[in-house]
Design an enzyme around this catalytic site. Structure first.
Site, PDB file in Angstrom:
ATOM      1  N   ARG A 277     -11.461   1.611  -9.170  1.00 49.80           N
ATOM      2  CA  ARG A 277     -10.529   2.690  -9.554  1.00 49.80           C
ATOM      3  C   ARG A 277     -10.783   3.114 -10.998  1.00 49.80           C
ATOM      4  O   ARG A 277     -11.393   2.368 -11.770  1.00 49.80           O
ATOM      5  CB  ARG A 277      -9.091   2.198  -9.396  1.00 49.80           C
ATOM      6  CG  ARG A 277      -8.791   1.942  -7.943  1.00 49.80           C
ATOM      7  CD  ARG A 277      -7.359   1.575  -7.705  1.00 49.80           C
ATOM      8  NE  ARG A 277      -7.176   1.409  -6.280  1.00 49.80           N
ATOM      9  CZ  ARG A 277      -6.070   1.685  -5.607  1.00 49.80           C
ATOM     10  NH1 ARG A 277      -5.013   2.117  -6.249  1.00 49.80           N
ATOM     11  NH2 ARG A 277      -6.016   1.520  -4.305  1.00 49.80           N
TER      12      ARG A 277
ATOM     13  N   LEU B 136      11.271 -20.569  -3.696  1.00 49.66           N
ATOM     14  CA  LEU B 136      10.199 -19.712  -3.182  1.00 49.66           C
ATOM     15  C   LEU B 136       8.896 -19.944  -3.942  1.00 49.66           C
ATOM     16  O   LEU B 136       8.896 -20.045  -5.169  1.00 49.66           O
ATOM     17  CB  LEU B 136      10.607 -18.235  -3.356  1.00 49.66           C
ATOM     18  CG  LEU B 136       9.554 -17.201  -2.946  1.00 49.66           C
ATOM     19  CD1 LEU B 136       9.447 -17.128  -1.421  1.00 49.66           C
ATOM     20  CD2 LEU B 136       9.882 -15.821  -3.512  1.00 49.66           C
TER      21      LEU B 136
ATOM     22  N   ASP C 275       0.845  -1.208   0.000  1.00 51.24           N
ATOM     23  CA  ASP C 275       0.000   0.000   0.000  1.00 51.24           C
ATOM     24  C   ASP C 275       0.877   1.254   0.000  1.00 51.24           C
ATOM     25  O   ASP C 275       1.986   1.249   0.550  1.00 51.24           O
ATOM     26  CB  ASP C 275      -0.903  -0.032   1.252  1.00 51.24           C
ATOM     27  CG  ASP C 275      -2.069   0.928   1.145  1.00 51.24           C
ATOM     28  OD1 ASP C 275      -2.290   1.502   0.051  1.00 51.24           O
ATOM     29  OD2 ASP C 275      -2.760   1.122   2.151  1.00 51.24           O
ATOM     30  N   GLY C 276       0.364   2.299  -0.598  1.00 48.92           N
ATOM     31  CA  GLY C 276       1.041   3.596  -0.544  1.00 48.92           C
ATOM     32  C   GLY C 276       1.646   4.040  -1.865  1.00 48.92           C
ATOM     33  O   GLY C 276       2.355   5.054  -1.909  1.00 48.92           O
TER      34      GLY C 276
ATOM     35  N   HIS D 149       2.809   3.095  -8.919  1.00 47.77           N
ATOM     36  CA  HIS D 149       2.659   1.661  -9.200  1.00 47.77           C
ATOM     37  C   HIS D 149       3.905   1.129  -9.920  1.00 47.77           C
ATOM     38  O   HIS D 149       4.372   0.025  -9.641  1.00 47.77           O
ATOM     39  CB  HIS D 149       1.416   1.421 -10.067  1.00 47.77           C
ATOM     40  CG  HIS D 149       0.129   1.770  -9.372  1.00 47.77           C
ATOM     41  ND1 HIS D 149      -0.118   1.432  -8.063  1.00 47.77           N
ATOM     42  CD2 HIS D 149      -0.989   2.434  -9.800  1.00 47.77           C
ATOM     43  CE1 HIS D 149      -1.329   1.861  -7.714  1.00 47.77           C
ATOM     44  NE2 HIS D 149      -1.862   2.474  -8.754  1.00 47.77           N
TER      45      HIS D 149
ATOM     46  N   TRP E  71     -11.355  -2.775  -8.820  1.00 45.88           N
ATOM     47  CA  TRP E  71     -12.065  -2.449 -10.066  1.00 45.88           C
ATOM     48  C   TRP E  71     -12.735  -1.081  -9.971  1.00 45.88           C
ATOM     49  O   TRP E  71     -13.084  -0.489 -10.990  1.00 45.88           O
ATOM     50  CB  TRP E  71     -13.142  -3.501 -10.364  1.00 45.88           C
ATOM     51  CG  TRP E  71     -12.614  -4.866 -10.688  1.00 45.88           C
ATOM     52  CD1 TRP E  71     -12.584  -5.941  -9.847  1.00 45.88           C
ATOM     53  CD2 TRP E  71     -12.068  -5.324 -11.937  1.00 45.88           C
ATOM     54  NE1 TRP E  71     -12.045  -7.027 -10.491  1.00 45.88           N
ATOM     55  CE2 TRP E  71     -11.730  -6.677 -11.781  1.00 45.88           C
ATOM     56  CE3 TRP E  71     -11.833  -4.704 -13.174  1.00 45.88           C
ATOM     57  CZ2 TRP E  71     -11.170  -7.445 -12.793  1.00 45.88           C
ATOM     58  CZ3 TRP E  71     -11.272  -5.464 -14.187  1.00 45.88           C
ATOM     59  CH2 TRP E  71     -10.951  -6.817 -13.993  1.00 45.88           C
TER      60      TRP E  71
END
Ligand code: FPP
Length: 257
Positions: free
Chosen positions: A91, A151, A40-41, A57, A89
Site C-alpha cells: 500500500r 481474553l 476488511d472494508g 482505518h 506493505w
C-alpha cells in the site's frame, strides 16, 4: 467490560471435560473458543462517505474497541485480529505509516484498560520487523499483560500464513535433526506462531469478500467461516454476537459423521 475475575484460567474450557473438538455450550448455545477476524472494508467505508481511506482505518479502530470489549462477555477466550498482513506493505507509504500510527495510538490509549480488564495481548506474524518504536510498544504491552487470564487478544501483524508455515517447517526440521521423515503435523503445529493457542473455531470476514487472504491457512482446517457484508468500521460487539449465533447453528463434524 468486567474487571479482572478472581480466577479464570485462559485456555481452560468453560465446560468440564470438554476437549478441543467438543463444542463448548452455555445456555444451550455453542460458543467459539477462538474467533479470528479479517477486518476488511475500511477503504470502502470511507469512500462511501467521500472521506480519505485513512478515515476508514480510524473508524475501524473504534470497531476494534467494541469487539475487544464484547468478546469476553460472549464467552470467547481468544480473539485474533488481522491488523496488518505481510502483503499490506504494498500500500502507499502514507497509508502504511497511518496504520502504524493508529496501532501506536491504540496501544498507548488502551493498554491500561486492557490490563485492568485482564486482557492478555499477544502477537503473531513477523511483527519484530515493524518499526522499532512499534516493536517496543508491542513488547511492553505483551510483557505488561502476560499474566492476565481473561481474553487473549492476538494481533496478527506483518502476518502471512504461508510465511509462517515456511518458518514453522524450517524450525521443525532444525529441531528434529534435519530428518524430514520425522516431521508430522503436531511438530508443525508446535512450530507455528500460534503454537500456544487453540485452533480458531470461527473465522469472520467483513465487507462481503469471501476468501482467507493468507490468514491462518493451516489453523483454519476445521474452522467455521462466517462472511458478512458489513464493512469493518460498522462491525461491533452486536455483530460479533450475530457471528457467534451463526456459528452456533453450524454442525461441526471434523470429518466424522
Ligand atoms: C482492511 O480494509 C483493513 C486493514 C488493512 C487494516 C485494519 C486496521 C484497523 C482496523 C485499524 C486499527 C487496528 C488495530 C488493531 C488497532 P481495507 O483498507 O483493505 O478496505 P477496502 O478493501 O475497502 O479498501
Amino acid at each position: 467490560m468486567t474487571a479482572k475475575p478472581a480466577s479464570s484460567a485462559a485456555g481452560s474450557s468453560r465446560i468440564a471435560g470438554a476437549s478441543a473438538a467438543d463444542p463448548r455450550v452455555t445456555d444451550g448455545q455453542a460458543i467459539p473458543r477462538h474467533v479470528a477476524v479479517i477486518m476488511d472494508g475500511n477503504g470502502r467505508w470511507a469512500k462511501s462517505r467521500r472521506l480519505p481511506r485513512v478515515a476508514g482505518h480510524k473508524a475501524g479502530m473504534d470497531a476494534v474497541r467494541s469487539v475487544v470489549d464484547a468478546a469476553p462477555k460472549l464467552g470467547i477466550e481468544v480473539l485474533t485480529l488481522y491488523a496488518f498482513s505481510s502483503e499490506n506493505w504494498k500500500r502507499p507509504q502514507e497509508e502504511v505509516g497511518f496504520l502504524f500510527g493508529l496501532l501506536k495510538t491504540y496501544l498507548l490509549g488502551e493498554i491500561a484498560e486492557l490490563d485492568a480488564n485482564d486482557v492478555r495481548v499477544q502477537c503473531i506474524g513477523d511483527w519484530r520487523a515493524l518499526p522499532a518504536e512499534l516493536v517496543t510498544l508491542l513488547e511492553g504491552a505483551i510483557t505488561r499483560t502476560a499474566n492476565n487470564r481473561g481474553l487473549t487478544l492476538v494481533l496478527a501483524l506483518n502476518y502471512g500464513s504461508r510465511d509462517e508455515l515456511v518458518r514453522a517447517v524450517r524450525k521443525a526440521v532444525a529441531t528434529n535433526g534435519h530428518d524430514s521423515h520425522a516431521i508430522d503435523a503436531d511438530m508443525i503445529d508446535a512450530a507455528l506462531d500460534t503454537a500456544h493457542l487453540p485452533a480458531p473455531d470461527l473465522i469472520v470476514r467483513t465487507s462481503g469478500e469471501q476468501r482467507l487472504s493468507n490468514f491462518l491457512l493451516w489453523q483454519s482446517a476445521y474452522a467455521e467461516l462466517v462472511f458478512t457484508e458489513t464493512l469493518w468500521p460498522d462491525f461491533d460487539g452486536a455483530a460479533l454476537a450475530d457471528a457467534c449465533a451463526a456459528y452456533a447453528r453450524r454442525e461441526r463434524r471434523y470429518g466424522g459423521l
